[in-house]
Scaffold this motif. Sequence first.
Motif, PDB file in Angstrom:
ATOM      1  N   THR A  87       0.823  -1.224   0.000  1.00 39.02           N
ATOM      2  CA  THR A  87       0.000   0.000   0.000  1.00 39.02           C
ATOM      3  C   THR A  87       0.857   1.274   0.000  1.00 39.02           C
ATOM      4  OG1 THR A  87      -0.145   0.067   2.427  1.00 39.02           O
ATOM      5  CG2 THR A  87      -1.900  -1.096   1.277  1.00 39.02           C
ATOM      6  N   HIS A 147      -5.715   1.569  -2.569  1.00 37.25           N
ATOM      7  CA  HIS A 147      -5.166   0.330  -2.021  1.00 37.25           C
ATOM      8  C   HIS A 147      -5.423   0.245  -0.505  1.00 37.25           C
ATOM      9  CE1 HIS A 147      -1.695  -2.626  -3.054  1.00 37.25           C
ATOM     10  NE2 HIS A 147      -2.562  -3.177  -2.236  1.00 37.25           N
ATOM     11  N   GLU A 177       4.096   7.839   2.216  1.00 36.85           N
ATOM     12  CA  GLU A 177       2.752   8.073   1.678  1.00 36.85           C
ATOM     13  C   GLU A 177       2.198   6.772   1.105  1.00 36.85           C
ATOM     14  OE1 GLU A 177       3.170  12.808   0.630  1.00 36.85           O
ATOM     15  OE2 GLU A 177       2.873  11.396  -1.011  1.00 36.85           O
ATOM     16  N   TYR A 178       0.874   6.706   1.039  1.00 35.73           N
ATOM     17  CA  TYR A 178       0.194   5.464   0.673  1.00 35.73           C
ATOM     18  C   TYR A 178      -0.739   5.690  -0.515  1.00 35.73           C
ATOM     19  CZ  TYR A 178       1.851   4.152   5.296  1.00 35.73           C
ATOM     20  OH  TYR A 178       2.662   3.894   6.380  1.00 35.73           O
ATOM     21  N   ASP A 179      -1.048   4.585  -1.189  1.00 36.22           N
ATOM     22  CA  ASP A 179      -2.003   4.634  -2.288  1.00 36.22           C
ATOM     23  C   ASP A 179      -3.419   4.550  -1.705  1.00 36.22           C
ATOM     24  OD1 ASP A 179      -2.617   4.332  -5.250  1.00 36.22           O
ATOM     25  OD2 ASP A 179      -3.654   2.600  -4.371  1.00 36.22           O
ATOM     26  N   ARG A 180      -4.193   5.603  -1.940  1.00 32.71           N
ATOM     27  CA  ARG A 180      -5.498   5.745  -1.300  1.00 32.71           C
ATOM     28  C   ARG A 180      -6.421   4.542  -1.581  1.00 32.71           C
ATOM     29  NH1 ARG A 180     -10.668   7.964  -2.495  1.00 32.71           N
ATOM     30  NH2 ARG A 180     -11.449   9.253  -0.782  1.00 32.71           N
ATOM     31  N   SER A 213      10.828   7.803  -5.030  1.00 30.89           N
ATOM     32  CA  SER A 213      10.133   6.573  -5.387  1.00 30.89           C
ATOM     33  C   SER A 213      10.619   5.446  -4.488  1.00 30.89           C
ATOM     34  CB  SER A 213      10.410   6.237  -6.852  1.00 30.89           C
ATOM     35  OG  SER A 213      10.124   4.866  -7.062  1.00 30.89           O
ATOM     36  N   SER A 238       3.077   4.050  -1.384  1.00 34.39           N
ATOM     37  CA  SER A 238       3.256   4.524  -2.766  1.00 34.39           C
ATOM     38  C   SER A 238       4.587   5.236  -2.964  1.00 34.39           C
ATOM     39  CB  SER A 238       2.107   5.436  -3.171  1.00 34.39           C
ATOM     40  OG  SER A 238       2.021   6.540  -2.299  1.00 34.39           O
ATOM     41  N   ARG A 239       5.050   5.976  -1.975  1.00 34.67           N
ATOM     42  CA  ARG A 239       6.283   6.753  -2.134  1.00 34.67           C
ATOM     43  C   ARG A 239       6.722   7.321  -0.796  1.00 34.67           C
ATOM     44  NH1 ARG A 239       1.985   9.965  -3.379  1.00 34.67           N
ATOM     45  NH2 ARG A 239       1.801   9.251  -5.504  1.00 34.67           N
ATOM     46  N   GLU A 277       9.445  14.144  -4.021  1.00 38.31           N
ATOM     47  CA  GLU A 277       9.095  12.724  -3.920  1.00 38.31           C
ATOM     48  C   GLU A 277      10.311  11.836  -4.098  1.00 38.31           C
ATOM     49  OE1 GLU A 277       6.063  11.452  -6.618  1.00 38.31           O
ATOM     50  OE2 GLU A 277       4.708  13.093  -6.041  1.00 38.31           O
TER      51      GLU A 277
END
Length: 418
Positions: free
Chosen positions: A11, A54, A49-52, A25, A13-14, A23
């Motif tokens: 989950t 997911h 940070e996370y993928d919303r 990666s 993301s970066r 950012e």
Amino acid sequence: MSVTTPQINPTVSRLRCSKSGQEVSIGNVRQCPGLCSCCPAPGKPLVVEYDRAHVRAAWAPSAAPSAGLFRFAAGLPVVGLAPGYAGDVGDTPVFYHPRLSEELDVEVFLKNESRNPSGSFKDRGLAMGIALGVAFGARRFCLPTQGNAGVSAAMFSARLGLPGALVYMPDGYQGSIYHQACRHFGGEVVFAGENIAGAGKVMRTALEAPLARGEYVDISTFFEPGRLEGKKTMGFEIAEAFAGNPLPDVIFYPTGGGTGLVGIWKALNELRDWGLSDPAHTRLPRLVAVQSDRCAPVVAAFEAGARDVTPVVSRRTVADGLDVPGAIMGHAMLDALRESGGVALAVADVDIESAFADFGQIGLGAGYESAATLAALREARRSGAIQAGAKVLLLLTGSHLVPLSMSSARDARRGVGS
Ligand SMILES: [Zn+2]
């Protein structure tokens, strides 16, 4: 038997620089990330940070009640830990306190972190930071400490069967409860420097090569992104405790390095961003950073309207956890205070000690840092900064046993009888 193989949570993301916003990666990161490389040396903290979508799909906090703070796994950076690793970390209750409420004519709620396995909220950050470091291939952790963080680092290193954490303490801490507890959990303790900053300087010079190779991870406050992620679980738990009801109007937080202050704010905002916040939580709490007036860099910066914290010379407070003269994440603390409509308050040590004594009188087991929040609330009621009837949460961060043992050691050195 369960196997522990920590891995980076899909989950995630970066990473992002907390200061410049640049950012990083996560796919390009080969070893446990330290400070950013975009800001002037030594750099600023990176945040996860996370993928919303997911996180939303995977979010199920009640599914695994034995997982401790890993109940919130979908919104945390590392997975794959056996339940026993941190099953006893976090999940501290939030409860209403009638006597303090009556005294102060506000609704006082307490969240008491002394129930964590080593006796303080540091367990949340170190449990996560060490798991994340191992997921990135680290085998050993080091940090300077003048308090509970070293104990937690030793404890969670032991739980993963790693070589003992390397803990640098200032001179004068020989034989202290912190020293003894670190050794109890297999930590290797080195004494150097006058304070935590001096100990850290010696540590980074002595361990330069293994740190550069990524064999050791410097797990100092905010030097890696995991501790913040562990501490933010307090925010998830606060949201859960007030499910169906408005959040507190104000949270009083004893502020040294500020991981929990930044973490609680991150968690409450993440729940919003992820579309997971409770419909009753339309307004987020105002945050109050509480410091001792003997070491109050965040208060000074806040009052000056500054964007970042300038280090001060500490005059040593009884509250070890508040004795942090500089703060590498000062910019994020000030942002959180201002975005929330909060404030930073300094209290006198004599008021901290008196609040600590009052905790004893009402049967509340919490340390000096925690007592500082009560001292600050009393001051805020006297000044009118907090109005009658307000809903207030005091964050109690660690056990009464530490200050009691430290004060008896101080008395013994001064030749005071009991
Ligand atoms: Zn940067």
